[in-house]
Design a protein around this motif. Structure first.
Motif, PDB file in Angstrom:
ATOM      1  N   VAL A   1      34.535  -9.106  23.550  1.00 48.70           N
ATOM      2  CA  VAL A   1      35.775  -8.334  23.464  1.00 48.70           C
ATOM      3  C   VAL A   1      35.465  -6.876  23.792  1.00 48.70           C
ATOM      4  O   VAL A   1      34.538  -6.291  23.229  1.00 48.70           O
ATOM      5  N   HIS A   2      36.241  -6.300  24.725  1.00 40.25           N
ATOM      6  CA  HIS A   2      36.060  -4.895  25.084  1.00 40.25           C
ATOM      7  C   HIS A   2      37.367  -4.130  24.865  1.00 40.25           C
ATOM      8  O   HIS A   2      38.463  -4.706  24.891  1.00 40.25           O
ATOM      9  N   TYR A   3      37.222  -2.828  24.678  1.00 44.14           N
ATOM     10  CA  TYR A   3      38.358  -1.946  24.413  1.00 44.14           C
ATOM     11  C   TYR A   3      38.591  -1.044  25.623  1.00 44.14           C
ATOM     12  O   TYR A   3      37.638  -0.550  26.242  1.00 44.14           O
ATOM     13  N   PHE A   4      39.863  -0.847  25.939  1.00 41.21           N
ATOM     14  CA  PHE A   4      40.227  -0.143  27.160  1.00 41.21           C
ATOM     15  C   PHE A   4      41.217   0.985  26.870  1.00 41.21           C
ATOM     16  O   PHE A   4      42.106   0.852  26.017  1.00 41.21           O
ATOM     17  N   PHE A   5      41.034   2.078  27.595  1.00 50.54           N
ATOM     18  CA  PHE A   5      41.994   3.190  27.583  1.00 50.54           C
ATOM     19  C   PHE A   5      42.939   2.961  28.746  1.00 50.54           C
ATOM     20  O   PHE A   5      42.518   2.858  29.900  1.00 50.54           O
ATOM     21  N   ASP A   6      44.236   2.866  28.437  1.00 48.10           N
ATOM     22  CA  ASP A   6      45.237   2.555  29.460  1.00 48.10           C
ATOM     23  C   ASP A   6      45.614   3.817  30.227  1.00 48.10           C
ATOM     24  O   ASP A   6      46.648   4.453  29.982  1.00 48.10           O
ATOM     25  N   LEU A   7      44.771   4.170  31.179  1.00 48.32           N
ATOM     26  CA  LEU A   7      44.943   5.411  31.934  1.00 48.32           C
ATOM     27  C   LEU A   7      46.256   5.440  32.711  1.00 48.32           C
ATOM     28  O   LEU A   7      46.853   6.509  32.896  1.00 48.32           O
ATOM     29  N   ALA A   8      46.728   4.278  33.140  1.00 43.08           N
ATOM     30  CA  ALA A   8      47.966   4.230  33.925  1.00 43.08           C
ATOM     31  C   ALA A   8      49.164   4.759  33.138  1.00 43.08           C
ATOM     32  O   ALA A   8      50.168   5.180  33.735  1.00 43.08           O
ATOM     33  N   ASN A   9      49.075   4.752  31.805  1.00 42.24           N
ATOM     34  CA  ASN A   9      50.169   5.304  30.992  1.00 42.24           C
ATOM     35  C   ASN A   9      50.384   6.792  31.267  1.00 42.24           C
ATOM     36  O   ASN A   9      51.437   7.341  30.922  1.00 42.24           O
TER      37      ASN A   9
ATOM     38  N   LYS B   1      41.811  15.192  46.748  1.00 47.41           N
ATOM     39  CA  LYS B   1      41.061  13.956  46.512  1.00 47.41           C
ATOM     40  C   LYS B   1      41.674  13.156  45.368  1.00 47.41           C
ATOM     41  O   LYS B   1      41.792  11.924  45.447  1.00 47.41           O
ATOM     42  N   LEU B   2      42.083  13.838  44.320  1.00 46.56           N
ATOM     43  CA  LEU B   2      42.703  13.142  43.190  1.00 46.56           C
ATOM     44  C   LEU B   2      44.020  12.493  43.593  1.00 46.56           C
ATOM     45  O   LEU B   2      44.391  11.443  43.061  1.00 46.56           O
ATOM     46  N   ALA B   3      44.729  13.110  44.519  1.00 44.29           N
ATOM     47  CA  ALA B   3      45.987  12.521  44.992  1.00 44.29           C
ATOM     48  C   ALA B   3      45.735  11.154  45.625  1.00 44.29           C
ATOM     49  O   ALA B   3      46.550  10.234  45.485  1.00 44.29           O
ATOM     50  N   GLU B   4      44.589  11.011  46.316  1.00 43.56           N
ATOM     51  CA  GLU B   4      44.234   9.711  46.896  1.00 43.56           C
ATOM     52  C   GLU B   4      44.020   8.682  45.790  1.00 43.56           C
ATOM     53  O   GLU B   4      44.491   7.546  45.875  1.00 43.56           O
ATOM     54  N   TRP B   5      43.273   9.079  44.750  1.00 45.75           N
ATOM     55  CA  TRP B   5      43.005   8.149  43.651  1.00 45.75           C
ATOM     56  C   TRP B   5      44.289   7.776  42.920  1.00 45.75           C
ATOM     57  O   TRP B   5      44.505   6.615  42.571  1.00 45.75           O
ATOM     58  N   LEU B   6      45.135   8.767  42.678  1.00 51.49           N
ATOM     59  CA  LEU B   6      46.395   8.488  41.995  1.00 51.49           C
ATOM     60  C   LEU B   6      47.273   7.575  42.836  1.00 51.49           C
ATOM     61  O   LEU B   6      47.956   6.688  42.319  1.00 51.49           O
ATOM     62  N   GLY B   7      47.262   7.801  44.141  1.00 48.14           N
ATOM     63  CA  GLY B   7      48.073   6.980  45.034  1.00 48.14           C
ATOM     64  C   GLY B   7      47.640   5.528  45.055  1.00 48.14           C
ATOM     65  O   GLY B   7      48.444   4.626  45.314  1.00 48.14           O
ATOM     66  N   GLY B   8      46.359   5.286  44.774  1.00 56.28           N
ATOM     67  CA  GLY B   8      45.857   3.920  44.761  1.00 56.28           C
ATOM     68  C   GLY B   8      46.103   3.190  43.456  1.00 56.28           C
ATOM     69  O   GLY B   8      45.778   2.012  43.328  1.00 56.28           O
TER      70      GLY B   8
ATOM     71  N   LEU C   1      46.091   3.790  38.987  1.00 55.30           N
ATOM     72  CA  LEU C   1      45.055   4.007  37.972  1.00 55.30           C
ATOM     73  C   LEU C   1      44.792   2.715  37.206  1.00 55.30           C
ATOM     74  O   LEU C   1      45.725   1.999  36.828  1.00 55.30           O
ATOM     75  N   GLN C   2      43.526   2.447  36.976  1.00 52.23           N
ATOM     76  CA  GLN C   2      43.122   1.224  36.296  1.00 52.23           C
ATOM     77  C   GLN C   2      42.766   1.513  34.838  1.00 52.23           C
ATOM     78  O   GLN C   2      42.532   2.645  34.439  1.00 52.23           O
ATOM     79  N   GLN C   3      42.731   0.451  34.048  1.00 53.72           N
ATOM     80  CA  GLN C   3      42.251   0.589  32.677  1.00 53.72           C
ATOM     81  C   GLN C   3      40.787   1.024  32.686  1.00 53.72           C
ATOM     82  O   GLN C   3      40.012   0.623  33.553  1.00 53.72           O
ATOM     83  N   TRP C   4      40.411   1.838  31.711  1.00 53.95           N
ATOM     84  CA  TRP C   4      39.046   2.347  31.621  1.00 53.95           C
ATOM     85  C   TRP C   4      38.365   1.694  30.421  1.00 53.95           C
ATOM     86  O   TRP C   4      38.816   1.821  29.283  1.00 53.95           O
ATOM     87  N   ASP C   5      37.285   0.983  30.681  1.00 51.25           N
ATOM     88  CA  ASP C   5      36.519   0.312  29.632  1.00 51.25           C
ATOM     89  C   ASP C   5      35.762   1.379  28.830  1.00 51.25           C
ATOM     90  O   ASP C   5      34.847   2.019  29.338  1.00 51.25           O
TER      91      ASP C   5
ATOM     92  N   LEU D   1      40.751  13.381  35.465  1.00 54.00           N
ATOM     93  CA  LEU D   1      41.702  12.295  35.182  1.00 54.00           C
ATOM     94  C   LEU D   1      41.551  11.810  33.736  1.00 54.00           C
ATOM     95  O   LEU D   1      42.462  11.955  32.922  1.00 54.00           O
ATOM     96  N   PHE D   2      40.407  11.235  33.395  1.00 57.47           N
ATOM     97  CA  PHE D   2      40.219  10.696  32.043  1.00 57.47           C
ATOM     98  C   PHE D   2      40.374  11.776  30.970  1.00 57.47           C
ATOM     99  O   PHE D   2      41.075  11.585  29.973  1.00 57.47           O
ATOM    100  N   TRP D   3      39.710  12.909  31.170  1.00 56.92           N
ATOM    101  CA  TRP D   3      39.653  13.930  30.133  1.00 56.92           C
ATOM    102  C   TRP D   3      41.021  14.534  29.819  1.00 56.92           C
ATOM    103  O   TRP D   3      41.437  14.544  28.660  1.00 56.92           O
ATOM    104  N   PRO D   4      41.779  15.030  30.808  1.00 58.37           N
ATOM    105  CA  PRO D   4      43.106  15.568  30.461  1.00 58.37           C
ATOM    106  C   PRO D   4      44.042  14.504  29.894  1.00 58.37           C
ATOM    107  O   PRO D   4      44.879  14.809  29.034  1.00 58.37           O
TER     108      PRO D   4
END
Length: 682
Positions: free
Chosen positions: A187-195, A216-223, A225-229, A300-303
């Motif tokens: 079992v793993h825990y995830f931060f729902d970054l897409a929220n 560069k971040l705009a490219e990542w956001l456009g693709g 955001l995934q859950q972060w383990d 992304l993760f930190w803010p």
């Protein structure tokens, strides 16, 4: 200007190895900016800490036969000593393995959990039955399921560019024990970054980032955001998750919280208000200086974590590029992978502080430490221009006037010119355009030396009736030297401090409002800085070389360092072949007719290459070094009889030959002038 409240951090160095010159780019850049803010009278705190958690720490401690706590304490002492000797003046240097960090990490996690931003699910992972531990993707090596390349990591092939699951690897082995891993559920825990997609889209475009980073971040956001383990299974050196026994926070979750923990530790020592800087709605300024390789975590993760936990987000994140040495990536075999300690054993740390300042800008471009340029800049600028002014004038003041400066300022207009440059230089410091600031300061140094050359005090000293003029000229020269020392103080604080002692003045703030030193007693002049000794540079290179023939196979802790903290790695030499095998290669000159980006690949370009009898489609992993339009019409060398290989993006019908360490430094092998497409290479 109103007094500003500023909190500044640098990225936390990992407690798995020594500080090297590549690290120091960031800490010197940050320290210069902080010193400038303090010199201007702003309230500014600079905090940092050792990043101490994760598998690499656990494995290295196990290898050394000591507890992880003992390892990180030893490394902390080494890191802090190096920073101090390079003049990096933290207001607090702490550790992520601290009570403050444990409390704050738990607080942020529970706030995110209670707000619905944490989820859990069962995942299947590779498990090392010898080490009794789960293996992250890059702890697994095997053969690529697409092209068959050996020694590939579990998340992607560095040969053909394919991405895949580690369960797809052929003949997988643990990079730690060499044992074949087994599949095991956890079992793993995830931060729902897409929220936080909407929040991050606004934040990353609100002036908190450099333009190139924001793009560069705009490219990542456009693709998407995934859950972060955010969890890891025992055994793991870190903090246990509050509501999940046997589960630990992934090192990248509590590492940035270490900024807060270090400041909290400082607050407790000095009675400062923590919430004044970190609370929601804080009017204090918060800045993070980081390398461009960790932008994703910080921007992304930190803010998102801070926002979700009802804490303030950074005012800005300042990313910088990497350091190359003599135009190449740092190399142990070439003697250019230089630790801070090796440098300190041979050269003045302020040489490097000045050189980095002269090369740094507000962008994210890499900077190069070229030793010839390094020597020339230090010798010419610091010794030949700045220190030389004090050396030329001080002797006359001491011998002829008993160390007393003149009562008159002979060139008030020139003094005013130096003062009037203050805001231009301050703006360059403020915007991290340190190279421009150094050029402006050295232009002033040229003016000061020109003034002395024109007045020729060495001739005035020989003429009768020129005593007063000699006194005033040398007094003027030392006053100009004083202003240069003030401007350079954020960069070379030790030399500036010695200049203050020589001039018999207190620690200098910024030049605003400064008046000339007149009828003032100075102290005996002592040499402030010597020229760079080329033998010292040679000694540094020799001391940094690693005899690769004697280097043992990569230890488990070193492999783990590569995985989580990008430490250097040396691959073994491939199995040898005989001449007959080599003679089978059909090497030809090829002309690149077309070159295109490959959608979905970060590494590959699709080339159409004329090899004389037919055009071939070849996929090549050179995207980081070449723009497609720059390749069209170019001749290069091709292996024409390589068996076609089916890839995710199509069939590759050959291989173009290239060399280099990687990234932007990949060089296509090109033929001599006069070669034509189809010509065989013998």
């Amino acid at each position: 200007m109103l007094n500003r409240k500023i909190l500044v951090t640098s990225a936390l160095p990992y407690a798995n190895g020594p500080i090297h010159l590549g690290h120091l780019v960031e800490y010197i850049q940050t320290d210069i900016w902080v010193r400038f803010q303090k010199q201007r009278g702003n309230t500014c705190y600079y905090v940092c800490a050792d990043d101490t958690h994760g598998t690499p720490i656990m494995l290295r401690a196990d290898k050394e036969g000591i507890a992880p706590e003992a390892l990180i304490a030893k490394v902390w002492d080494q890191h802090y000593a190096d920073f101090c000797e390079f003049g990096v003046a933290f207001d607090n240097y702490h550790s992520t393995h601290s009570d403050e960090n444990k409390v704050l990490a738990s607080l942020i996690y529970t706030r995110l959990r209670d707000a619905g931003h944490i989820s859990s699910r069962t995942i299947t992972q590779a498990y090392d039955p010898v080490k009794n531990m789960f293996l992250p993707d890059r702890f697994i090596k095997g053969e690529c399921p697409k092209c068959g390349a050996k020694e590939q990591y579990g998340d992607g092939c560095e040969v053909c560019g394919a991405t895949y699951s580690p369960t797809d690897l052929k003949n997988p082995v643990s990079a730690i024990s060499g044992e074949k891993p087994i599949a095991k559920d956890s079992v793993h825990y995830f931060f729902d970054l897409a929220n936080f997609t909407e929040m991050l889209s606004e934040w990353t475009n609100a002036g908190h980032l450099q333009a190139e980073v924001s793009n560069k971040l705009a490219e990542w956001l456009g693709g998407g955001l995934q859950q972060w383990d955010i969890s890891r299974d025992a055994p793991y050196f870190g903090f246990e998750i509050p509501d999940a026994p046997g589960k630990y926070f992934y090192v990248w979750l509590d590492a940035p919280i270490g900024y807060m923990a270090s400041f909290k530790n400082l607050c407790d020592k000095q009675g400062l208000d923590f919430n004044e800087f970190w609370g929601k709605g804080s009017d204090a300024e918060l800045y993070h200086f980081i390398g461009k390789d960790i932008i994703y975590f910080h921007a992304l993760f930190w803010p998102a974590m801070l926002h979700g936990a009802h804490l303030r987000t950074p005012s800005a994140i300042f990313a910088h590029g990497f350091l190359t040495v003599n135009g190449e990536k740092m190399s142990k075999s070439r003697g250019t992978f230089i630790t801070a300690r090796t440098y300190l054993e041979h050269l003045n740390p302020e040489y490097l502080r000045y050189y980095f300042a002269a090369k740094l800008s507000a962008g994210v471009d890499d900077i190069d430490l070229n030793f010839d340029d390094f020597s020339q800049r230090v010798n010419s600028d610091l010794v030949g221009k700045v220190v030389n002014i004090a050396s030329r004038c001080s002797g006359f003041i001491a011998k002829r006037f008993a160390g007393m400066l003149s009562v008159n300022c002979s060139e008030p207009a020139l003094f005013a010119d130096f003062i009037n440059a203050s805001e231009t230089i301050a703006e360059f410091y403020e915007t991290r355009e340190f190279g421009k600031a150094m050029r402006e300061i050295m232009a002033l140094a040229d003016k000061a030396n020109q003034y002395i050359d024109e007045k020729k005090p060495w001739l005035l000293a020989k003429e009768e009736g020129k005593e007063q003029e000699l006194h005033e000229v040398c007094t003027m020269g030392l006053n100009l030297f004083r202003l240069l020392a003030v401007y350079l103080k954020p960069v070379i604080p030790a030399l500036a401090g010695e200049a203050e002692s020589f001039l018999n003045i207190p620690a200098q703030a910024w030049v605003s409002g400064l008046q000339p030193l007149l009828a003032h007693q100075i102290n005996e002049f002592k040499p402030l800085m010597t020229r760079v000794d080329p033998d010292k540079i040679t000694a540094i290179v020799e001391a940094s070389k690693e005899n690769l023939e004697k280097t043992p196979a990569i230890a488990a802790a070193s492999v783990a360092s590569v995985v989580e903290k990008a430490a250097p790695q040396f691959e073994p030499i491939a199995e040898t072949i005989d001449f007959n095998d080599f003679a089978k290669l059909d090497l030809r000159i090829g002309k690149i007719l077309k070159a295109n980006h490959v959608e979905g690949s970060d590494k590959l370009l699709q080339l159409t290459v004329d090899i004389g009898d037919e055009p071939r489609t070849i996929f090549s992993g050179i995207k980081s070094a070449y723009q497609p339009e720059a390749l069209e019409g170019r001749l290069t060398m091709v292996i024409a009889n390589l068996a076609p290989r089916k890839m995710r993006f199509g069939v590759s019908e050959g291989m173009v030959l290239a060399a280099g360490p990687g990234d932007k430094e990949i060089f296509l092998l090109s033929p001599d002038d006069g070669a034509v497409a189809g010509m065989r290479v013998k």
